[in-house]
Design an enzyme around this catalytic site. Structure first.
Site, PDB file in Angstrom:
ATOM      1  N   ARG A  51       0.802  -1.219   0.000  1.00  0.00           N
ATOM      2  CA  ARG A  51       0.000   0.000   0.000  1.00  0.00           C
ATOM      3  C   ARG A  51       0.835   1.270   0.000  1.00  0.00           C
ATOM      4  O   ARG A  51       0.642   2.152  -0.813  1.00  0.00           O
ATOM      5  CB  ARG A  51      -0.840   0.082   1.284  1.00  0.00           C
ATOM      6  CG  ARG A  51      -2.286  -0.158   1.130  1.00  0.00           C
ATOM      7  CD  ARG A  51      -2.785  -0.646   2.454  1.00  0.00           C
ATOM      8  NE  ARG A  51      -1.932  -1.709   2.905  1.00  0.00           N
ATOM      9  CZ  ARG A  51      -2.018  -2.951   2.473  1.00  0.00           C
ATOM     10  NH1 ARG A  51      -2.928  -3.288   1.616  1.00  0.00           N
ATOM     11  NH2 ARG A  51      -1.183  -3.882   2.892  1.00  0.00           N
ATOM     12  N   THR A  52       1.721   1.378   0.973  1.00  0.00           N
ATOM     13  CA  THR A  52       2.356   2.676   1.184  1.00  0.00           C
ATOM     14  C   THR A  52       3.173   3.082  -0.045  1.00  0.00           C
ATOM     15  O   THR A  52       3.054   4.204  -0.535  1.00  0.00           O
ATOM     16  CB  THR A  52       3.222   2.652   2.455  1.00  0.00           C
ATOM     17  OG1 THR A  52       2.412   2.173   3.519  1.00  0.00           O
ATOM     18  CG2 THR A  52       3.745   4.026   2.794  1.00  0.00           C
ATOM     19  N   LYS A  80      26.058  -3.106  -0.098  1.00  0.00           N
ATOM     20  CA  LYS A  80      27.537  -2.998  -0.141  1.00  0.00           C
ATOM     21  C   LYS A  80      28.040  -2.213   1.058  1.00  0.00           C
ATOM     22  O   LYS A  80      29.221  -1.938   1.174  1.00  0.00           O
ATOM     23  CB  LYS A  80      27.973  -2.259  -1.413  1.00  0.00           C
ATOM     24  CG  LYS A  80      27.555  -2.896  -2.708  1.00  0.00           C
ATOM     25  CD  LYS A  80      28.067  -2.029  -3.860  1.00  0.00           C
ATOM     26  CE  LYS A  80      27.528  -2.482  -5.189  1.00  0.00           C
ATOM     27  NZ  LYS A  80      27.722  -1.464  -6.227  1.00  0.00           N
ATOM     28  N   ARG A 101      11.150   4.077   3.661  1.00  0.00           N
ATOM     29  CA  ARG A 101      10.742   3.106   4.689  1.00  0.00           C
ATOM     30  C   ARG A 101      11.983   2.315   5.070  1.00  0.00           C
ATOM     31  O   ARG A 101      12.744   1.893   4.194  1.00  0.00           O
ATOM     32  CB  ARG A 101       9.677   2.162   4.144  1.00  0.00           C
ATOM     33  CG  ARG A 101       9.433   0.984   5.069  1.00  0.00           C
ATOM     34  CD  ARG A 101       8.221   0.192   4.713  1.00  0.00           C
ATOM     35  NE  ARG A 101       7.007   0.927   5.026  1.00  0.00           N
ATOM     36  CZ  ARG A 101       5.799   0.366   5.040  1.00  0.00           C
ATOM     37  NH1 ARG A 101       5.661  -0.909   4.785  1.00  0.00           N
ATOM     38  NH2 ARG A 101       4.738   1.100   5.327  1.00  0.00           N
ATOM     39  N   HIS A 129       4.774   6.160  11.757  1.00  0.00           N
ATOM     40  CA  HIS A 129       4.308   6.004  10.371  1.00  0.00           C
ATOM     41  C   HIS A 129       3.310   7.134  10.095  1.00  0.00           C
ATOM     42  O   HIS A 129       2.104   6.923  10.017  1.00  0.00           O
ATOM     43  CB  HIS A 129       3.652   4.620  10.248  1.00  0.00           C
ATOM     44  CG  HIS A 129       3.366   4.170   8.847  1.00  0.00           C
ATOM     45  ND1 HIS A 129       3.414   5.013   7.755  1.00  0.00           N
ATOM     46  CD2 HIS A 129       3.018   2.955   8.368  1.00  0.00           C
ATOM     47  CE1 HIS A 129       3.114   4.317   6.678  1.00  0.00           C
ATOM     48  NE2 HIS A 129       2.864   3.071   7.016  1.00  0.00           N
TER      49      HIS A 129
HETATM   50  C1  NCD Z   1       1.490  -0.851   8.346  1.00  0.00           C
HETATM   51  C2  NCD Z   1       2.995  -0.695   8.506  1.00  0.00           C
HETATM   52  O1  NCD Z   1       3.751  -0.928   7.572  1.00  0.00           O
HETATM   53  O2  NCD Z   1       3.383  -0.311   9.603  1.00  0.00           O
HETATM   54  N1  NCD Z   1       1.101  -1.014   7.020  1.00  0.00           N
HETATM   55  C3  NCD Z   1       0.901   0.076   6.250  1.00  0.00           C
HETATM   56  O3  NCD Z   1       1.789   0.839   5.984  1.00  0.00           O
HETATM   57  N2  NCD Z   1      -0.351   0.329   5.869  1.00  0.00           N
HETATM   58  C4  NCD Z   1       0.904  -1.855   9.261  1.00  0.00           C
HETATM   59  C5  NCD Z   1       1.447  -3.256   9.243  1.00  0.00           C
HETATM   60  O4  NCD Z   1       2.381  -3.595   8.521  1.00  0.00           O
HETATM   61  O5  NCD Z   1       0.907  -4.053  10.007  1.00  0.00           O
END
Ligand code: NCD
Length: 357
Positions: A51-52, A80, A101, A129
């Site tokens: 999703r993100t 590396k 991320r 997040h």
């Molecule tokens: C979440 C995350 O990555 O923290 N997912 C997301 O970004 N929608 C929640 C999860 O992974 O459980």
């Protein structure tokens, strides 16, 4: 500096402006179709995501921009041994905004300090997040018409669930929000978050019973047990099915309770719940894209969004082994004052004196 590392960087007014922009984008998408023309967004994803990452890519493309990036750090120079600082400097030459991320708490802060373009935190370890929180806030606002005066239940993995930490930090800014924290003992909020609540920022209580909490909730925020962050796999197996929301349990909730989940779900919500009008987790996905569009516009075209003021103190250390400051050589240890405590600038854990380490 322009970056979004966690929600407290934005005022309540700024969050409202982002929500207004997101709603306007939804109603008049044509107005925004070329706003990021000739601009490029880079997604640096050192951890899995569906999703993100795709939501950011879709958001940038819907604004007329383009995207570059990676979704697997094994194929990059990180494998590396390249530092986050160097990677961020390099990517700044290719992109107008960076989305990161990373499995280490605080890694996007290091990127923001070294990049010359805006950096957005798309999830750092078990820390925070913020863009999921923007999606959550818009969903709550659209469903309830307000963000004040709500009783919000968080259920599942409150220890490692970074979406929980950021949403609590956001809700603390609104009036009369009450929290019900529903988790097994082992997965309660981490101590730095508990200390924040204990300092009196909002009303809260803890329980291990979803059934007991459900009747009072306006919002139920279900979460996945974060398998990837458990040091002990047997503990994960023991806890993984702690809470499963099904229609029978949901019958205990109010008729207008709104059920959220950041997704992906494993089995915390029975699929039968999906057709109940109270299930709002797929609406969160759409709202997430709209809020990411609003955020990209805000950061690329708008004023600075600074990080909190930090200081150095050679007598202090961060106690968190998952913090980026304990693994990246070039990261300068820094601290902030927050809720009356000295905390690590990168991960928010309460700093300890070097001699007590
Ligand atoms: C979440 C995350 O990555 O923290 N997912 C997301 O970004 N929608 C929640 C999860 O992974 O459980």
């Amino acid at each position: 500096m322009k970056c979004l590392i966690d929600i407290p960087q934005l005022s309540v007014g700024e969050i409202k402006e982002l929500m207004d922009t997101a709603i306007d984008i939804d109603s008049h998408p044509e107005k925004y179709r070329e706003r990021m023309k000739y601009k490029r967004l880079a997604t640096l994803f050192y951890e899995p995501s569906t999703r993100t990452r795709l939501s950011f890519e879709a958001a940038m493309m819907q604004l007329g921009g383009s995207v570059i990036g990676f979704s697997n750090s094994e194929s990059t120079s990180a494998s590396k041994g390249e530092s986050i600082a160097d990677t961020s400097r390099v990517i700044s030459c290719y992109a107008d905004v960076i989305v990161m991320r990373h499995p280490k708490d605080g890694a996007p802060t290091v990127a923001a300090l070294n990049a010359s373009v805006p950096v957005i935190n798309a999830g750092d370890g078990g820390h925070c997040h913020p863009t999921q929180t923007l999606a959550d806030l818009l969903t709550i606002y659209r469903e309830k018409g307000r963000l004040d005066g709500l009783t919000v239940g968080f259920c599942g993995d409150l220890k490692y669930g970074r979406t929980v930490h950021s949403l609590i930090n956001a809700l603390a800014r609104y009036n009369n929000v009450k929290l019900k924290l529903i988790s097994p003992q082992e997965l309660r909020l981490p101590s730095y978050m508990r200390q924040r609540l204990e300092s009196g920022i909002m009303e809260w209580e803890e329980t291990d019973s979803l059934e007991d909490a459900l009747p009072s909730l306006d919002i139920l925020y279900m979460t996945r047990i974060q398998q990837e962050r458990f040091a002990d796999h047997d503990e994960y197996i023991r806890l993984k099915d702690s809470y499963v929301l099904n229609l029978k349990k949901l019958s205990l909730a109010k008729p207008d309770t709104c059920v959220l989940h950041p997704l992906p779900r494993v089995n915390e919500i029975d699929v039968d719940v999906d057709s109940d009008p109270r299930a709002c987790y797929f609406k969160q996905v759409e709202n997430g894209k709209l809020m990411r569009m609003a955020l990209i516009l805000r950061l690329v075209d708008g004023d600075d969004v600074p990080l909190p003021e930090s200081f150095s103190d050679p007598g202090l250390v961060c106690p968190n082994p998952r913090c980026v400051c304990s693994s990246e050589r070039s990261v300068e240890k820094k601290f902030i004052f927050s809720d009356g405590e000295k905390r690590c600038f990168y991960c928010d854990h309460k700093a300890i004196a070097l001699e007590n380490k």
